[in-house]
Design a protein around this motif. Structure first.
Motif, short mmCIF file in Angstrom:
data_model
loop_
_atom_site.label_atom_id
_atom_site.label_comp_id
_atom_site.label_asym_id
_atom_site.label_seq_id
_atom_site.Cartn_x
_atom_site.Cartn_y
_atom_site.Cartn_z
N GLN A 241 0.83 -1.21 0.00
CA GLN A 241 0.00 0.00 0.00
C GLN A 241 0.87 1.26 0.00
OE1 GLN A 241 -2.33 -1.08 3.55
NE2 GLN A 241 -4.17 -0.69 2.35
N TYR B 233 2.63 2.06 -3.37
CA TYR B 233 1.77 2.67 -4.39
C TYR B 233 1.39 4.10 -4.01
CZ TYR B 233 1.60 -1.57 -7.04
OH TYR B 233 1.97 -2.64 -7.81
N LEU B 234 1.21 4.35 -2.72
CA LEU B 234 0.90 5.73 -2.30
C LEU B 234 2.10 6.64 -2.55
CD1 LEU B 234 -1.08 5.06 0.99
CD2 LEU B 234 -1.98 6.00 -1.13
N GLU C 84 2.29 7.38 -6.15
CA GLU C 84 1.27 8.38 -6.48
C GLU C 84 1.80 9.79 -6.27
OE1 GLU C 84 -3.17 8.30 -5.47
OE2 GLU C 84 -2.33 9.30 -3.74
N TYR D 157 -4.40 13.32 -4.75
CA TYR D 157 -4.85 13.17 -6.13
C TYR D 157 -5.71 14.34 -6.61
CZ TYR D 157 -9.46 11.85 -4.36
OH TYR D 157 -10.68 11.88 -3.75
N GLU D 158 -6.23 15.16 -5.66
CA GLU D 158 -7.07 16.29 -6.06
C GLU D 158 -6.28 17.59 -6.16
OE1 GLU D 158 -11.53 15.48 -4.41
OE2 GLU D 158 -10.04 16.04 -2.94
N THR D 159 -5.00 17.57 -5.73
CA THR D 159 -4.23 18.80 -5.68
C THR D 159 -3.93 19.31 -7.09
OG1 THR D 159 -3.19 18.01 -3.66
CG2 THR D 159 -2.11 19.83 -4.78
N TYR E 205 -8.67 7.82 4.72
CA TYR E 205 -9.29 6.85 3.82
C TYR E 205 -10.80 6.96 3.92
CZ TYR E 205 -10.64 2.55 1.49
OH TYR E 205 -11.22 1.65 0.64
N THR F 298 -16.40 5.11 1.65
CA THR F 298 -17.50 5.18 0.68
C THR F 298 -16.94 5.36 -0.72
OG1 THR F 298 -18.74 6.29 2.40
CG2 THR F 298 -19.71 6.27 0.22
N THR F 299 -16.00 6.31 -0.86
CA THR F 299 -15.43 6.54 -2.19
C THR F 299 -14.19 5.68 -2.44
OG1 THR F 299 -14.05 8.33 -1.36
CG2 THR F 299 -16.23 8.94 -2.17
N ASN F 300 -13.69 5.01 -1.38
CA ASN F 300 -12.47 4.19 -1.47
C ASN F 300 -11.25 4.99 -1.89
OD1 ASN F 300 -14.81 2.06 -2.78
ND2 ASN F 300 -13.79 1.53 -0.88
N MET F 301 -11.17 6.26 -1.45
CA MET F 301 -10.04 7.08 -1.85
C MET F 301 -9.17 7.44 -0.65
SD MET F 301 -10.58 7.34 -5.07
CE MET F 301 -9.45 8.57 -5.67
N PHE F 302 -7.84 7.45 -0.89
CA PHE F 302 -6.89 7.97 0.08
C PHE F 302 -6.62 9.43 -0.28
CE2 PHE F 302 -5.98 3.45 0.22
CZ PHE F 302 -5.67 3.20 1.55
#
Lengths: 221, 187
Positions: free
Chosen positions: B51, B54-55, B58, B96-98, B118, B121-125
């Motif tokens: 995990q 991969y983070l 990212e 990921y939103e930056t 984490y 509901t959306t499964n996003m970090f």
């Protein structure tokens, strides 16, 4: 008169061996008892060991499987372009679907950030093949061109969810497409100790083909 | 010494010997079971490793994404390739939103402690705490500019450092990449 079996012919005193016989029975009982206890523990431990070994190997298989799939997807996305565009379309389509399958659900768009979340991802790879990733029956499916979708993941894992988050996929926005892959997997096992153990993975890939533009001729991709 | 006493004493010792042998055997078996349980625990550790890797990757990709955007948005007049990451020694928390480093919390020469959240509901970090629970993972993007001789850094060293604790042990994964001004303006 004492019986012959318990005396010597010479003196009539009992054999010391008689005492020894009684002791052997107690010893035997203790030994058998201990043996049973130890064997019970050993067999219990051994059964446990086999189960643990199975759990560990299924977890290892799941991890190496999902790593391989993520690496392959990352590489194809990194060299891919025109994400979520319909064939020939200049703007991205929120129906980020395989052109061969219009029944798939559409992407949801976050109003605040403009980020799309899609259940499928379609794009063109470095060899101009139309590639589509989707989720079906606990497997991650990939279709290339007009070929039927094939499973990228093996039988050893169950994909619980698969989501693609897109940013910068619009042409002319000066952003390289940024694709975030979210995937949750569990080992395919009947053992509830590992079958409910979801591994949540997330990674982001930035396409190296920056802001492909189909409006120009030839397309700058 | 009479022979039967010898026999008896020897037999008694055999029982003790057997007990000792059995307990050693039991301890050995217990050791194997403990080791196997440890292997299950170790597997959880490698899950965290996967995990975190991969983070961390990212983080590098988002920096590359923003640098490529900065290169593109200035063309053909300006060379803005390092607009987002011009300060050396800064530790950023980007997700990921930056889309811009403007207004983001930043620390100079020191790691930030904000964990990734984490959202189940959306499964996003990410760093949005709304509807999300903090994870074990802390990600810092360290920016170092190399060679400022021409006032413009010609190379940006990016380190994506993910740290986490697992059963009291601190772990860290660092991925490093170097990015260059790949589209300088013609002189």
């Amino acid at each position: 008169m004492p019986s012959l079996s318990k005396t010597t012919f010479m003196t009539g005193t009992p054999y010391p061996r008689n005492m020894k016989k009684g002791f052997t029975l107690v010893e035997l009982l203790i030994t058998v008892g201990l043996f049973v206890i130890v064997i019970t523990i050993a067999v219990g431990g051994f059964t446990n060991a086999i189960r643990t070994e199975r759990q560990v190997s299924s977890l290892i298989a799941a991890q190496s499987n999902v790593s391989l799939v993520l690496e392959q997807m990352s590489r194809e996305i990194r060299t891919g372009y025109l994400f979520c565009h319909d064939a020939g379309g200049a703007t991205p389509s929120s129906r980020c679907n395989d052109v061969n399958n219009s029944s798939l659900p559409t992407c949801s768009v976050a109003a605040s950030t403009g980020v799309w979340t899609c259940p499928t991802l379609d794009f063109y790879d470095a060899q101009v093949n139309h590639v589509n990733y989707s989720w079906a029956g606990g497997q991650l499916m990939e279709s290339v061109g007009t070929n039927p979708a094939l499973s990228l993941t093996g039988d050893t894992i169950t994909v619980k969810y698969l989501k693609f988050t897109l940013f910068g996929q619009t042409e002319g926005d000066n952003w390289p497409p940024r694709i975030t892959i979210s995937i949750g997997v569990t080992p395919s096992s009947t053992d509830p100790a590992v079958a409910n153990d979801v591994i949540n993975l997330q990674t982001t890939v930035s396409s190296r083909i920056i802001d492909c533009n189909t409006a120009t001729n030839p397309p700058q991709c | 010494m009479p022979i039967y006493i010898l026999i008896h004493s020897r037999r008694g010792q055999t029982l003790v010997e057997a007990l000792v042998a059995l307990s050693i055997l039991t301890m050995g078996l217990a050791g194997i079971v403990v080791l196997l349980n440890q292997s299950l625990q170790l597997n959880r550790t490698t899950t965290n490793d996967t995990q975190a890797t991969y983070l961390a990757s990212e983080g590098i990709e988002i920096v590359k994404n923003m640098i490529d955007h900065d290169v593109y948005k200035g063309l053909p007049v300006n060379d803005d390739w390092d607009a987002s990451f011009s300060q050396s020694g800064y530790y950023w928390n980007i997700d990921y939103e930056t889309t811009s480093t403007t207004g983001l919390p930043v620390r100079a020469n020191q790691m930030q402690a904000t964990p990734l959240y984490y959202n189940s509901t959306t499964n996003m970090f990410g760093y949005s705490a709304v509807g999300a629970a903090p994870t074990n993972f802390v990600r810092n993007i360290k920016i170092t500019n190399i060679d400022n001789s021409n006032l413009v850094p010609v190379e940006i060293d990016v380190q994506s450092i993910v740290t986490w604790t697992n059963g009291g042990n601190s772990n860290a994964i660092t991925l490093e990449d170097h990015f260059y001004d790949w589209h300088p303006l013609s002189p």
